[in-house]
Design a protein around this motif. Structure first.
Motif, short mmCIF file in Angstrom:
data_model
loop_
_atom_site.label_atom_id
_atom_site.label_comp_id
_atom_site.label_asym_id
_atom_site.label_seq_id
_atom_site.Cartn_x
_atom_site.Cartn_y
_atom_site.Cartn_z
N GLN A 70 -68.71 -61.67 -54.28
CA GLN A 70 -70.04 -62.01 -54.77
C GLN A 70 -70.95 -62.48 -53.63
O GLN A 70 -72.12 -62.11 -53.56
N MET A 71 -70.37 -63.26 -52.74
CA MET A 71 -71.16 -63.76 -51.61
C MET A 71 -71.59 -62.60 -50.72
O MET A 71 -72.73 -62.57 -50.24
N GLY A 72 -70.71 -61.65 -50.51
CA GLY A 72 -71.06 -60.50 -49.69
C GLY A 72 -72.20 -59.69 -50.28
O GLY A 72 -73.13 -59.28 -49.57
N VAL A 73 -72.14 -59.47 -51.60
CA VAL A 73 -73.21 -58.72 -52.27
C VAL A 73 -74.54 -59.47 -52.16
O VAL A 73 -75.59 -58.88 -51.85
N TRP A 74 -74.51 -60.77 -52.39
CA TRP A 74 -75.74 -61.57 -52.35
C TRP A 74 -76.35 -61.59 -50.95
O TRP A 74 -77.56 -61.38 -50.78
N VAL A 75 -75.53 -61.84 -49.95
CA VAL A 75 -76.02 -61.89 -48.57
C VAL A 75 -76.62 -60.55 -48.16
O VAL A 75 -77.71 -60.47 -47.60
N GLY A 76 -75.90 -59.47 -48.44
CA GLY A 76 -76.39 -58.14 -48.06
C GLY A 76 -77.66 -57.73 -48.76
O GLY A 76 -78.48 -57.01 -48.19
N ALA A 77 -77.86 -58.21 -49.98
CA ALA A 77 -79.03 -57.82 -50.76
C ALA A 77 -80.24 -58.69 -50.49
O ALA A 77 -81.35 -58.35 -50.92
N SER A 78 -80.08 -59.81 -49.76
CA SER A 78 -81.19 -60.76 -49.65
C SER A 78 -81.64 -61.05 -48.23
O SER A 78 -82.84 -61.27 -47.99
N ILE A 79 -80.73 -61.08 -47.25
CA ILE A 79 -81.11 -61.46 -45.89
C ILE A 79 -81.70 -60.25 -45.17
O ILE A 79 -81.31 -59.11 -45.41
N HIS A 80 -82.64 -60.50 -44.27
CA HIS A 80 -83.52 -59.45 -43.78
C HIS A 80 -82.90 -58.56 -42.71
O HIS A 80 -82.95 -57.33 -42.81
N ASP A 81 -82.33 -59.12 -41.66
CA ASP A 81 -81.86 -58.35 -40.52
C ASP A 81 -80.35 -58.13 -40.60
O ASP A 81 -79.62 -58.99 -41.11
N VAL A 82 -79.88 -56.99 -40.08
CA VAL A 82 -78.45 -56.68 -40.12
C VAL A 82 -77.63 -57.74 -39.39
O VAL A 82 -76.59 -58.20 -39.88
N VAL B 23 -87.75 -66.53 -50.52
CA VAL B 23 -87.24 -67.22 -51.70
C VAL B 23 -87.11 -66.26 -52.87
O VAL B 23 -86.13 -66.28 -53.62
N PHE B 24 -88.10 -65.37 -53.02
CA PHE B 24 -88.08 -64.43 -54.14
C PHE B 24 -86.90 -63.48 -54.05
O PHE B 24 -86.16 -63.29 -55.03
N ILE B 25 -86.68 -62.88 -52.88
CA ILE B 25 -85.60 -61.90 -52.78
C ILE B 25 -84.24 -62.58 -52.93
O ILE B 25 -83.29 -62.00 -53.48
#
Length: 367
Positions: free
Chosen positions: A216-228, A352-354
């Motif tokens: 779950q953490m991996g999905v959330w981080v990948g979907a929300s943080i901007h740079d690779v 915050v929104f993403i």
């Protein structure tokens, strides 16, 4: 010497004796002109490229000392500090401009070699749909709020692209389509880098209180943080499994770069056709974005060995880092503080929104 030359035109002073007096001045002027042409040639970029190379090396050392902060963040900050402390010689300007544009475009194109269509498909349709929905909604909301707050069209588009897709790389890909100048790019890159770094440091602290699994953490981080790179930094704290998922989810967002740039290009060309003042039309998709798609296809075929992909990844990281140092050098702190408050507010809102929207989507597809 220049202040001693009379204001009268030369043609009115061609009397005996004056021509002889003016010959030494002409003889001195000719070598100066040749020197100026040499400075405008290929060698003119050497000082600036050398400077961004030094900046990249210093950023790498700082990253080793503080692993929580990525190299790209240090590159932007160092470039801005060098510029605002007046540590950059004027001779470096051509090289900095080359780095900020051409090296960044090369980095964006090579980023395609990190994306494999097979790994994206392996995420499953629900996760892919969630990622794309989050991207599109974030893009639309950021653009709408930016319009409401009175931001220029270029900065709205760059901020929406950078925060919805993949940070500085997306901003570079959208620059020509947005008709943005260097200041627009520098401001938005600085904001997306700073907000992404804050998210990289903050999200791992929420895993325990929210009771999230590594997946779950991996999905959330990948979907929300901007740079690779920021995604890698944030997901590493949650374990190897979370890191693998986060990178693939992030690269799914990166894969949307080409269609988003194409859609924006179609809209702008349509607007220009309707405008009587339009004299030329920009390309619907910049060539380096086409190269990005080609690199994705090449990676998906599997013909490139792992060694070549590793080298390409290192070259891509170096190109992006050097480019961001050059972009950071365009950031003027007093101007940013005086005229960039609305952009900063929109950047925080978009972050915050993403994070909130992708968190809800992650819970929906993982439970």
């Amino acid at each position: 010497m220049a202040t001693e030359v009379p204001d009268e035109p030369v043609t009115t002073r061609c009397r005996p004796g004056n021509a002889r007096a003016r010959q030494p001045e002409a003889a001195v002027a000719a070598p100066a002109t040749a020197s100026s042409r040499m400075l405008r040639g290929p060698l003119a970029v050497v000082p600036g490229i050398a400077l961004v190379g030094v900046g990249l090396a210093v950023a790498a050392l700082l990253h080793r000392a503080v692993p929580a902060v990525g190299e790209v963040t240090f590159c932007v900050v160092l470039g801005a500090l060098f510029a605002n402390l007046d540590l950059i010689p004027k001779a470096c300007a051509p090289g900095l401009k080359l780095a900020a544009k051409q090296l960044l475009r090369a980095g964006v194109a090579l980023l395609g070699l990190a994306v494999s269509a097979g790994s994206v498909v392996a995420l499953g349709l629900p996760t892919i749909a969630m990622v794309i929905t989050t991207l599109v909604v974030t893009f639309v909301v950021t653009s709408a709020v930016g319009r409401w707050w009175g931001l220029s069209g270029a900065r709205r588009l760059l901020l929406a692209t950078g925060f919805a897709i993949c940070g500085a790389s997306a901003i570079a890909a959208m620059q020509s389509t947005a008709d943005a100048d260097d200041e627009d790019v520098a401001v938005t890159v600085a904001l997306v880098t700073l907000c992404g770094t804050a998210a990289m440091l903050g999200l791992p602290l929420l895993q325990g209180p929210l009771g999230l699994t590594g997946h779950q953490m991996g999905v959330w981080v990948g979907a929300s943080i901007h740079d690779v790179g920021q995604v890698v930094g944030a997901a590493s704290a949650a374990g190897a499994g979370a890191l693998t998922v986060a990178v693939v989810v992030k690269l799914t967002r990166v894969l949307m770069l080409a269609p988003m740039v194409a859609a924006a290009g179609v809209r702008r060309r349509r607007a220009l056709r309707e405008s009587s003042a339009a004299r030329s039309h920009p390309p619907m998709v910049p060539l380096f974005v086409v190269a990005f798609v080609g690199c994705v296809v090449l990676r998906t075929t599997g013909v490139l060995p792992e060694g070549a992909l590793d080298v390409a990844g290192q070259v891509q990281s170096a190109a992006i880092g050097m480019a961001l140092f050059g972009m950071g050098a365009s950031v003027h702190f007093p101007t940013l503080l005086r005229r960039g408050r609305a952009e900063a507010g929109l950047a925080v809102l978009a972050t915050v929104f993403i994070m909130a929207f992708s968190y809800a989507g992650m819970l929906l597809v993982t439970n």
